[in-house]
Scaffold this motif. Structure first.
Motif, mmCIF file in Angstrom:
data_model
loop_
_atom_site.group_PDB
_atom_site.id
_atom_site.type_symbol
_atom_site.label_atom_id
_atom_site.label_comp_id
_atom_site.label_asym_id
_atom_site.label_seq_id
_atom_site.Cartn_x
_atom_site.Cartn_y
_atom_site.Cartn_z
ATOM 1 N N VAL A 103 -102.782 61.677 3.000
ATOM 2 C CA VAL A 103 -103.112 62.538 4.211
ATOM 3 C C VAL A 103 -102.978 62.061 5.359
ATOM 4 N N GLU A 104 -103.341 60.647 5.700
ATOM 5 C CA GLU A 104 -103.117 59.603 7.059
ATOM 6 C C GLU A 104 -101.494 59.550 7.156
ATOM 7 N N LEU A 105 -100.958 59.409 6.199
ATOM 8 C CA LEU A 105 -99.374 58.985 6.108
ATOM 9 C C LEU A 105 -98.710 60.338 6.490
ATOM 10 N N PHE A 106 -99.095 61.611 5.853
ATOM 11 C CA PHE A 106 -98.438 62.688 6.113
ATOM 12 C C PHE A 106 -98.845 63.346 7.900
ATOM 13 N N HIS A 107 -100.168 63.045 8.094
ATOM 14 C CA HIS A 107 -100.479 63.373 9.590
ATOM 15 C C HIS A 107 -99.588 62.545 10.433
ATOM 16 N N ASN A 108 -99.145 61.260 10.252
ATOM 17 C CA ASN A 108 -98.371 60.395 11.052
ATOM 18 C C ASN A 108 -97.132 60.838 11.047
ATOM 19 N N ARG A 110 -97.047 73.131 4.099
ATOM 20 C CA ARG A 110 -95.942 74.112 4.746
ATOM 21 C C ARG A 110 -96.661 75.025 5.861
ATOM 22 N N GLU A 111 -97.902 75.101 5.599
ATOM 23 C CA GLU A 111 -98.709 75.796 6.726
ATOM 24 C C GLU A 111 -98.755 75.047 7.943
ATOM 25 N N VAL A 112 -98.759 73.900 8.033
ATOM 26 C CA VAL A 112 -98.571 72.990 9.206
ATOM 27 C C VAL A 112 -97.447 73.069 9.986
ATOM 28 N N CYS A 113 -96.431 73.230 9.046
ATOM 29 C CA CYS A 113 -94.923 73.503 9.501
ATOM 30 C C CYS A 113 -94.667 74.799 10.155
ATOM 31 N N GLU A 114 -95.433 75.841 9.706
ATOM 32 C CA GLU A 114 -95.416 77.117 10.163
ATOM 33 C C GLU A 114 -96.246 77.115 11.425
ATOM 34 N N GLY A 115 -97.321 76.614 11.379
ATOM 35 C CA GLY A 115 -98.314 76.519 13.063
ATOM 36 C C GLY A 115 -97.303 75.865 13.923
ATOM 37 N N SER A 137 -106.090 73.288 11.889
ATOM 38 C CA SER A 137 -107.310 73.327 11.119
ATOM 39 C C SER A 137 -106.985 73.051 9.652
ATOM 40 N N VAL A 138 -105.927 73.782 9.199
ATOM 41 C CA VAL A 138 -105.893 73.539 7.561
ATOM 42 C C VAL A 138 -105.629 72.228 7.013
ATOM 43 N N LEU A 139 -105.137 71.392 7.850
ATOM 44 C CA LEU A 139 -105.384 69.863 7.310
ATOM 45 C C LEU A 139 -106.608 69.256 7.278
#
Length: 321
Positions: free
Chosen positions: A68-73, A138-143, A170-172
């Motif tokens: 999750v931390e790697l994805f966030h970065n 996918r949702e983060v990309c949509e946002g 929020s979803v993450l």
């Protein structure tokens, strides 16, 4: 049960190791540099807290938290490119320091390594974790795309903006908690309740961020007040003002958004106050927070196990910087 601070310290100690090979250094050094800038580590710690809400923290939870931390970065590296941001946490962004093409590749490979950590999850949980992780990515990309789309629109309604923030921010938070809960053996109802707790908390956090940018104390907030107004960013405050102010004030506000005059921030804030945006934003934040805490209250575990998450919610929402 451990609080956020204790878990954050443990996670940082575990996370501060080599995640990438040494060669080619031109690809991997940018990621080592970016991760060394630190951060609040809120999302990975939420994985651990979601796990500990239902059971002792498992090895799987540490691996998911790292992913999750790697994805966030990864998202931050790419966001900085899209925003043409020169600084992140007071230091040069990856694309500024190493070039845009390298930053794109570095971000991509950070996402690939995140999946390496996910693949360490035990087979009992792997399919569910990967499914939720992919849905969230996918949702983060949509946002992010909706956020960029909104920059080109003169007006955006409240429901559309709320949806964008929910997807982008929020979803993450929500999925981090839910993945931890899945690994803790939570039943589906509890998984969904903790997800909604995280989602509503994220919305409250964004309202507060928008509010502090307009009405905060610059010294406490840690950045210049009125940055969103200068950049003509759509925020909860601006959208509410455009929806509720008088026709003449609305025209004045629209005109100010098209100018760069030195008194722009001051004049926009005066309109915000005239239509009570400051009080409304405080009420909206409290509403989202109350809804978040109701979802947490409904989770079927002992109340004492929920205390660290209640403390975290209070810390995130009461912060002044």
């Amino acid at each position: 049960m451990q609080n956020f601070e204790a878990l954050s310290k443990q996670f940082t100690e575990q996370f501060n190791k080599d995640h990438f090979p040494k060669e080619p250094s031109s690809l991997y050094e940018p990621n080592d540099y970016f991760l060394s800038l630190g951060g609040k580590r809120i999302r990975p710690v939420m994985v651990l807290m979601g796990n500990e809400l239902f059971d002792n923290i498992t090895e799987d939870a540490w691996n998911v938290a790292t992913a999750v931390e790697l994805f966030h970065n990864f998202t931050l590296v790419h966001d900085d490119i899209m925003d043409k941001a020169p600084l992140r946490r007071g230091m040069q962004t990856v694309h500024e320091k190493f070039g845009e093409s390298t930053a794109l590749l570095a971000g991509d490979v950070m996402l690939v390594v995140a999946y390496d950590y996910l693949n360490k999850v035990s087979p009992n949980y792997l399919r569910r974790i990967i499914h939720l992780f992919n849905q969230t990515a996918r949702e983060v990309c949509e946002g992010q795309q909706l956020d960029m789309d909104f920059e080109k629109k003169e007006s955006v309604d409240f429901a559309s903006y709320e949806k964008m923030i929910s997807l982008k921010t929020s979803v993450l938070l929500a999925a981090s908690l839910k993945m931890g809960a899945i690994l803790g053996g939570a039943l589906e109802r509890n998984q969904n309740l903790i997800y909604e707790f995280g989602r509503k908390l994220g919305l409250a956090f964004q309202v507060q961020d928008d509010y502090l940018d307009a009405f905060g104390d610059a010294a406490k907030f840690g950045k210049q007040i009125g940055g969103d107004i200068k950049a003509n960013k759509k925020t909860f405050l601006l959208i509410h003002a455009l929806e509720t102010t008088s026709p003449s004030q609305k025209e004045k506000l629209k005109h100010l958004l098209k100018t760069d005059e030195s008194s722009k921030v001051e004049k926009v804030l005066a309109i915000f106050k005239d239509c009570g945006v400051d009080d409304w934003a405080e009420q909206l934040k409290e509403q989202y927070l109350a809804e978040a805490l109701k979802h947490l209250d409904d989770v079927a575990v002992l109340s004492i196990r929920k205390e660290p998450l209640k403390e975290l919610a209070s810390f995130l929402i009461q912060r002044q910087h």
